[in-house]
Design a protein around this motif. Structure first.
Motif, short mmCIF file in Angstrom:
data_model
loop_
_atom_site.label_atom_id
_atom_site.label_comp_id
_atom_site.label_asym_id
_atom_site.label_seq_id
_atom_site.Cartn_x
_atom_site.Cartn_y
_atom_site.Cartn_z
N ARG A 75 -12.35 2.87 6.41
CA ARG A 75 -11.62 3.90 5.76
C ARG A 75 -11.62 2.92 4.45
O ARG A 75 -11.28 1.86 4.42
N VAL A 92 -9.77 8.00 13.44
CA VAL A 92 -8.96 9.40 13.32
C VAL A 92 -8.08 9.34 12.17
O VAL A 92 -7.29 8.27 11.96
N THR A 98 0.65 -1.13 0.06
CA THR A 98 0.02 -0.17 -0.15
C THR A 98 0.83 1.26 -0.09
O THR A 98 1.05 2.12 -1.02
N HIS A 114 1.36 -5.03 12.56
CA HIS A 114 1.38 -5.92 11.43
C HIS A 114 2.16 -7.06 11.76
O HIS A 114 3.06 -7.14 12.51
N ASN A 126 -4.48 8.94 18.32
CA ASN A 126 -4.68 8.05 17.14
C ASN A 126 -3.92 6.86 16.97
O ASN A 126 -2.74 6.88 17.05
N SER A 173 -4.61 0.65 3.15
CA SER A 173 -5.22 -0.54 3.32
C SER A 173 -6.77 0.06 3.46
O SER A 173 -7.04 0.95 4.22
O1 TXA Z 1 -1.99 0.54 4.17
C1 TXA Z 1 -1.82 0.97 5.79
O2 TXA Z 1 -2.91 0.69 6.36
C2 TXA Z 1 -0.79 1.76 5.86
C3 TXA Z 1 0.54 0.41 5.94
C4 TXA Z 1 1.77 1.09 6.61
O3 TXA Z 1 0.10 -0.61 6.73
N1 TXA Z 1 -0.62 2.00 7.29
C5 TXA Z 1 -1.57 3.27 7.55
O4 TXA Z 1 -1.48 3.41 8.89
O5 TXA Z 1 -2.21 3.71 6.90
P1 TXA Z 1 -1.93 5.04 9.48
O6 TXA Z 1 -1.49 5.12 10.82
O7 TXA Z 1 -1.33 5.93 8.61
O8 TXA Z 1 -3.57 4.82 9.35
C6 TXA Z 1 -4.11 3.85 10.05
C7 TXA Z 1 -5.68 4.48 10.42
C8 TXA Z 1 -5.49 5.67 11.38
O9 TXA Z 1 -6.51 6.41 10.76
C9 TXA Z 1 -6.05 5.27 12.71
O10 TXA Z 1 -7.00 6.23 13.24
C10 TXA Z 1 -6.89 3.87 12.37
O11 TXA Z 1 -6.24 3.40 11.26
N2 TXA Z 1 -6.89 3.13 13.31
C11 TXA Z 1 -5.84 2.21 13.89
N3 TXA Z 1 -6.32 1.55 15.04
C12 TXA Z 1 -7.36 1.63 15.11
C13 TXA Z 1 -8.49 1.24 15.97
N4 TXA Z 1 -8.00 0.25 17.11
N5 TXA Z 1 -9.62 1.41 15.84
C14 TXA Z 1 -10.21 2.31 14.81
N6 TXA Z 1 -9.37 2.94 13.88
C15 TXA Z 1 -7.73 2.55 14.04
#
Ligand code: TXA
Ligand code: MG
Length: 324
Positions: A185, A213, A25, A57, A52, A171
């Motif tokens: 998302r 978030v 991704t 992984h 946030n 993702s």
């Molecule tokens: O493709 C992807 O998902 C990439 C690659 C590196 O794996 N990662 C990614 O992570 O996009 P990030 O942190 O940029 O976005 C992850 C999103 C954030 O908006 C966060 O709020 C949400 O996932 N998130 C993470 N843990 C969560 C949870 N327990 N409940 C709800 N939303 C969560």
């Protein structure tokens, strides 16, 4: 430091340092998810608000079970089709997952990424890595090692270079905290593909899933300022805005069209053959490129609301939020 040596990356991760990892991704900024000090470094390096949460992984469902997580039946069905791949599952957390990873909530997001180097790395670890996209909070996600180096190079022990990301948008995130499961998302796995496996899902998450978030908030004011592109970006039919700017000051992000009324040099086409997967792959690099042009505004087309088009529209809409 940048390179392709998995053993070097592993050593840094074991020592609690930050390593950028390639995924299909976008690039992730990884740390040992079981080491709270290491995870703190992620928040600091990204300047990410502590509320946030992060995605963890790993390379196998068995490891997730070993860490005390129960995997819902529909998640297992989806995983059989889409993991490794661009799909993230939000499920109830276990004791083993530190609160700092989930930002104090009861749910954890898990993903098995599809990239050979990173899968080999994850196989050799007995802990999951927490990894958000490897960009400063609020900026466009990186889709190659150079993007990471440019913005975060001085904050990362090692950048594992796995080339350009094949999917190019983050993702898809699906929550199993409610029924039917909720898309939090839009991303690399389309709703159509998900529904073909587990039936109807909703893309209007309820209370149970909480509010996702985002780095690029939908409503101005959620975070102080939005930074996705330096130039103002307008998401809609570009022609509607042609009269407001001198032609040579307009940049265009288009699906396939070239606008004859404007100089061609400031126009970026995401897929000449109108392929939404290819367009998604090129989106973030195009946003970075067009931001370097000598222009006043970026006009970005609306893409068809299907398949990866939904993820593309979502990212462009977030980038178009006016400054708060
Ligand atoms: O493709 C992807 O998902 C990439 C690659 C590196 O794996 N990662 C990614 O992570 O996009 P990030 O942190 O940029 O976005 C992850 C999103 C954030 O908006 C966060 O709020 C949400 O996932 N998130 C993470 N843990 C969560 C949870 N327990 N409940 C709800 N939303 C969560
Ligand atoms: Mg991100």
């Amino acid at each position: 430091m940048v390179g392709t040596d998995i053993q070097v990356a592993i050593q840094y991760l074991q020592q609690g340092e930050l390593v950028a990892i390639p995924t299909e991704t976008v690039y992730g900024l990884a740390a040992n998810a079981f080491n709270a000090d290491a995870v703190t470094k992620i928040y600091k390096a990204k300047n990410r608000p502590s509320f946030n949460p992060l995605i963890i992984h790993t390379n196998s469902l068995e490891k997730l079970k070993g860490w005390g997580l129960s995997l819902p039946e529909d998640m297992l069905k989806l995983a059989a089709h889409f993991s490794p791949g661009p799909l993230t599952y939000v499920i109830p957390k276990s004791e083993r997952i530190p609160d700092i990873v989930t930002a104090g909530t009861d749910a954890v997001a898990v993903r098995i990424p599809q990239h050979q180097l990173t899968l080999q790395l994850l196989e050799q670890l007995d802990f999951p890595v927490a990894a958000p996209s490897a960009n400063p909070s609020g900026f466009v996600s990186p889709t190659n090692a150079w993007h990471v180096s440019e913005q975060m190079g001085d904050k990362i022990a090692y950048i594992l270079n796995g080339g350009s990301c094949e999917v190019g948008v983050e993702s898809t995130i699906i929550s199993f905290l409610e029924s039917p499961p909720a898309i939090l998302r839009h991303g690399g796995t389309s709703i159509e593909a998900i529904e073909a496996v587990i039936g109807k899902v909703t893309d209007k998450p309820g209370e149970a899933s909480g509010r996702i978030v985002t780095d690029n908030p939908v409503a101005p004011g959620q975070l102080a300022r939005h930074y996705a592109t330096k130039h103002q970006l307008i998401h809609g039919d570009p022609k509607k805005y042609f009269n407001y700017f001198p032609p040579e000051r307009i940049g265009i992000i288009a699906f396939s069209a070239i606008y004859g009324e404007l100089p061609a040099r400031n126009q970026v086409v995401l897929s000449h053959s109108r392929n939404l997967d290819e367009a998604a792959q090129n989106l973030f690099a195009a946003m970075r490129t067009i931001d370097t042009y000598d222009i006043d505004v970026i006009l970005a087309e609306k893409f068809p609301d299907q398949g990866l088009g939904r993820a593309i529209n979502d990212r462009l809409k977030r980038a178009s939020v006016p400054e708060a």
